[in-house]
Each structure stands twice: as C-alpha cells, then as structure tokens.
Enzyme design. Structure first.
Site, PDB file in Angstrom:
ATOM      1  N   ASN A   9       0.861  -1.182   0.000  1.00  0.00           N
ATOM      2  CA  ASN A   9       0.000   0.000   0.000  1.00  0.00           C
ATOM      3  C   ASN A   9       0.897   1.231   0.000  1.00  0.00           C
ATOM      4  O   ASN A   9       1.493   1.558   1.016  1.00  0.00           O
ATOM      5  CB  ASN A   9      -0.889  -0.043   1.259  1.00  0.00           C
ATOM      6  CG  ASN A   9      -1.675   1.246   1.467  1.00  0.00           C
ATOM      7  OD1 ASN A   9      -1.794   2.063   0.559  1.00  0.00           O
ATOM      8  ND2 ASN A   9      -2.229   1.405   2.671  1.00  0.00           N
ATOM      9  N   TRP A  10       0.981   1.873  -1.154  1.00  0.00           N
ATOM     10  CA  TRP A  10       1.896   3.021  -1.274  1.00  0.00           C
ATOM     11  C   TRP A  10       1.328   4.283  -0.624  1.00  0.00           C
ATOM     12  O   TRP A  10       2.029   5.283  -0.522  1.00  0.00           O
ATOM     13  CB  TRP A  10       2.212   3.284  -2.748  1.00  0.00           C
ATOM     14  CG  TRP A  10       3.181   2.292  -3.347  1.00  0.00           C
ATOM     15  CD1 TRP A  10       3.648   1.137  -2.759  1.00  0.00           C
ATOM     16  CD2 TRP A  10       3.801   2.358  -4.640  1.00  0.00           C
ATOM     17  NE1 TRP A  10       4.514   0.495  -3.608  1.00  0.00           N
ATOM     18  CE2 TRP A  10       4.639   1.225  -4.776  1.00  0.00           C
ATOM     19  CE3 TRP A  10       3.737   3.265  -5.697  1.00  0.00           C
ATOM     20  CZ2 TRP A  10       5.401   0.974  -5.921  1.00  0.00           C
ATOM     21  CZ3 TRP A  10       4.494   3.014  -6.849  1.00  0.00           C
ATOM     22  CH2 TRP A  10       5.322   1.884  -6.952  1.00  0.00           C
ATOM     23  N   LYS A  11       0.049   4.252  -0.273  1.00  0.00           N
ATOM     24  CA  LYS A  11      -0.599   5.440   0.322  1.00  0.00           C
ATOM     25  C   LYS A  11      -0.382   6.652  -0.595  1.00  0.00           C
ATOM     26  O   LYS A  11      -0.352   6.489  -1.811  1.00  0.00           O
ATOM     27  CB  LYS A  11      -0.082   5.668   1.749  1.00  0.00           C
ATOM     28  CG  LYS A  11      -0.161   4.383   2.589  1.00  0.00           C
ATOM     29  CD  LYS A  11       0.078   4.596   4.048  1.00  0.00           C
ATOM     30  CE  LYS A  11      -0.033   3.254   4.765  1.00  0.00           C
ATOM     31  NZ  LYS A  11       0.069   3.380   6.218  1.00  0.00           N
ATOM     32  N   HIS A  89      -9.465   1.162   5.100  1.00  0.00           N
ATOM     33  CA  HIS A  89      -8.165   1.352   5.756  1.00  0.00           C
ATOM     34  C   HIS A  89      -8.342   2.336   6.919  1.00  0.00           C
ATOM     35  O   HIS A  89      -9.121   3.279   6.824  1.00  0.00           O
ATOM     36  CB  HIS A  89      -7.135   1.881   4.749  1.00  0.00           C
ATOM     37  CG  HIS A  89      -5.748   1.884   5.306  1.00  0.00           C
ATOM     38  ND1 HIS A  89      -5.315   2.865   6.178  1.00  0.00           N
ATOM     39  CD2 HIS A  89      -4.722   1.026   5.162  1.00  0.00           C
ATOM     40  CE1 HIS A  89      -4.068   2.579   6.528  1.00  0.00           C
ATOM     41  NE2 HIS A  89      -3.681   1.481   5.924  1.00  0.00           N
ATOM     42  N   GLU A  91      -6.698   4.738   7.908  1.00  0.00           N
ATOM     43  CA  GLU A  91      -6.493   6.155   7.575  1.00  0.00           C
ATOM     44  C   GLU A  91      -7.720   6.743   6.889  1.00  0.00           C
ATOM     45  O   GLU A  91      -8.013   7.931   7.045  1.00  0.00           O
ATOM     46  CB  GLU A  91      -5.221   6.305   6.721  1.00  0.00           C
ATOM     47  CG  GLU A  91      -3.977   6.092   7.583  1.00  0.00           C
ATOM     48  CD  GLU A  91      -2.771   5.524   6.856  1.00  0.00           C
ATOM     49  OE1 GLU A  91      -2.722   5.567   5.609  1.00  0.00           O
ATOM     50  OE2 GLU A  91      -1.862   5.020   7.543  1.00  0.00           O
ATOM     51  N   GLU A 159      -5.183  -4.942  10.749  1.00  0.00           N
ATOM     52  CA  GLU A 159      -4.142  -3.946  10.965  1.00  0.00           C
ATOM     53  C   GLU A 159      -4.424  -3.184  12.259  1.00  0.00           C
ATOM     54  O   GLU A 159      -5.258  -2.262  12.270  1.00  0.00           O
ATOM     55  CB  GLU A 159      -4.113  -2.941   9.808  1.00  0.00           C
ATOM     56  CG  GLU A 159      -3.814  -3.552   8.470  1.00  0.00           C
ATOM     57  CD  GLU A 159      -3.298  -2.509   7.481  1.00  0.00           C
ATOM     58  OE1 GLU A 159      -2.154  -2.660   7.034  1.00  0.00           O
ATOM     59  OE2 GLU A 159      -4.016  -1.543   7.201  1.00  0.00           O
ATOM     60  N   GLY A 165       2.690   2.206  10.730  1.00  0.00           N
ATOM     61  CA  GLY A 165       3.669   3.278  10.564  1.00  0.00           C
ATOM     62  C   GLY A 165       4.407   3.668  11.834  1.00  0.00           C
ATOM     63  O   GLY A 165       5.063   4.709  11.877  1.00  0.00           O
ATOM     64  N   SER A 203       3.606  -2.190  10.292  1.00  0.00           N
ATOM     65  CA  SER A 203       5.054  -2.228  10.535  1.00  0.00           C
ATOM     66  C   SER A 203       5.701  -3.561  10.165  1.00  0.00           C
ATOM     67  O   SER A 203       6.643  -4.002  10.835  1.00  0.00           O
ATOM     68  CB  SER A 203       5.371  -1.852  11.993  1.00  0.00           C
ATOM     69  OG  SER A 203       4.987  -0.509  12.252  1.00  0.00           O
ATOM     70  N   GLY A 224       2.855  -1.121   4.239  1.00  0.00           N
ATOM     71  CA  GLY A 224       2.886   0.287   3.846  1.00  0.00           C
ATOM     72  C   GLY A 224       4.298   0.722   3.502  1.00  0.00           C
ATOM     73  O   GLY A 224       4.797   0.500   2.403  1.00  0.00           O
ATOM     74  N   GLY A 225       4.969   1.336   4.480  1.00  0.00           N
ATOM     75  CA  GLY A 225       6.284   1.946   4.260  1.00  0.00           C
ATOM     76  C   GLY A 225       7.286   1.038   3.576  1.00  0.00           C
ATOM     77  O   GLY A 225       8.016   1.477   2.667  1.00  0.00           O
TER      78      GLY A 225
END
Ligand code: PGA
Length: 243
Positions: A9-11, A89, A91, A159, A165, A203, A224-225
């Site tokens: 997930n590149w957000k 998600h 966010e 999640e 993150g 994470s 993600g990251g």
C-alpha cells in the site's frame, strides 16, 4: 489451499518515477510463488498495469458514477487496470470518517465492478489497552463485510491502528489470537469462510516477516512503508514464499 498474498500500500506516495521500483521487483519476483499486489496512488494505476503484479486502488466510492468531485468509482479503478481495492483502511476511517456501513457499501461496489476488496479492520491502542480488541474486531467484521462476500472477492486485512507506521508490532501471540478469532467469525458467517485470506498489516519489515508469516491463519501481509522500495519489499515477499 489459500494462496498467499503480499500486498503493498503506497498510500499518498509515488510520482511517475516510482514505477521503476516495479521493474526491480519484477526482476526478482516476476514469477513468484505467491500473489503480489501493488496499490499505488490512483494516478499511477494505468502506468503499473503492464507489470506481472496485481494492481489495486486504495479506496473507491460506493456509487458507480455521479456528482462526487474528487472521488473514484470501483468501475473506474477496474477500467484503469486494477483488480483489487482496499476498503476501510484505518487512515480512511480516521481522515474521512468512514463507518463500517460505508466500508460495506464500498466493498459491495468493488464486487459489482469485478474487483477483489481487501477489507481492513483493527483496534486502536486505547481499545487494546481496555481489553476491547475482539469486540471491536467482531463489530467491524459484522458491519464492514457485505453478505455477498466470498473467498474469491474478499480478503481481510487485520491492521492494529497502533502498529501502522509506528514500528510497533503486536506479539506473535497477539497476532495469532486475533487471526484465529477472525477465522472463526468468517467460517461461522460464510460457507466458504475458511477460504478467505487474512493478511496482517502494521510495521511489517523484512526482519519481522518470517516470524509473522509463521503464525497460523496469517495468509500474507499488507505492507505500507516497506513496500515503497523494491529493496525493502523483496525480502518480505521472499519470507512469504518460504513460509
Ligand atoms: P506500515 O503500513 O507497513 O507502514 O505500518 C501498513 C498499512 O497501513 O497498510
């Protein structure tokens, strides 16, 4: 047998130059033994279409079309080359006030457009510390998954909000407890609930992925990251292949 899935997930990260990361990933994992999904920003979906990977959106509107400035429908994502979409998600739930009912409507819109919905759920730190984790999971599962969900059109991503993150990861026992609980809920509600994939997210890195993938009922990860760079995502994919 559930096919394992490594999802990135590149957000809101990635300009056109980021497409090159997928060339590197293709050299290493072009014929991976697991499913690989990349969810870039919507602006890059078309540019990523010619990779061997599955491509997904990060959100969709519940309606097929209409006066919703700035929004994107599931049909548009499919038309651009996506086969998956993330829904719910944390966010989106936090930044855009998305409720379980909205997530269910978006997921249904995804099915109607022929997309697989990756429905995201997870507790906040406050909810975990107050012993409410499984209650929250129950409510989100009940409210966010449409009745028409099945093993083909739905993936669940657990999640914990406090792990996203932050570099904080639940213990393997904590992950195992929630995944086992999700599996129980899915099999009670859906005849093919045993075939629905359940991802862990929050994470995930190359260093912790082998342990996480060893937990029962973990069918892959939503990353993600560490999905932004091929060099970081590749060891996670390798860990999943070896699990
Ligand atoms: P993270 O994000 O891997 O950067 O913690 C996971 C996610 O939000 O899907």
């Amino acid at each position: 047998m559930r096919r394992k899935l490594a999802a990135g997930n590149w957000k809101m990260n990635g300009l056109r130059a980021a497409r090159a990361e997928l060339d590197t990933l293709e050299q290493r994992h072009g014929d991976a033994g697991v499913d690989i999904l990349i969810c870039p920003p919507a602006t890059l979906i078309s540019a990523c279409e010619d990779t061997p990977f599955d491509i997904g959106g990060q959100d969709c509107h519940a309606a097929v079309s209409g006066a919703h400035t700035g929004d994107i429908s599931a049909e548009m994502l499919a038309d651009a080359g996506a086969s998956y979409v993330l829904t719910g998600h944390s966010e989106r739930r936090t930044d855009h006030g998305e409720t379980d009912a909205m997530v269910a409507a978006k997921s249904q819109a995804a099915y109607d457009a022929g997309l697989i919905a990756v429905i995201c759920i997870g507790e906040t730190l406050d909810e975990r510390e107050n012993g409410k984790t499984l209650d929250v999971i129950d409510a989100q599962l009940a409210g966010s998954i449409p009745d028409s969900a099945d093993e083909e059109n739905t993936v669940i991503a657990y999640e914990p909000v406090w792990a996203i993150g932050t570099g904080k990861v639940p213990t393997l026992d904590q992950i195992g407890e929630v995944h086992a609980h999700i599996r129980k809920c899915l099999t009670e509600r859906f005849s093919d609930g045993d075939g629905m994939r359940i991802l862990y997210g929050g994470s995930v890195k190359g260093s912790n992925a082998p342990d996480i993938f060893g937990v029962p009922e973990v069918d892959g990860a939503l990353v993600g990251g560490a999905s932004l760079k091929a060099a970081d995502f590749s060891p996670i994919i390798t860990a999943l292949e070896n699990s």
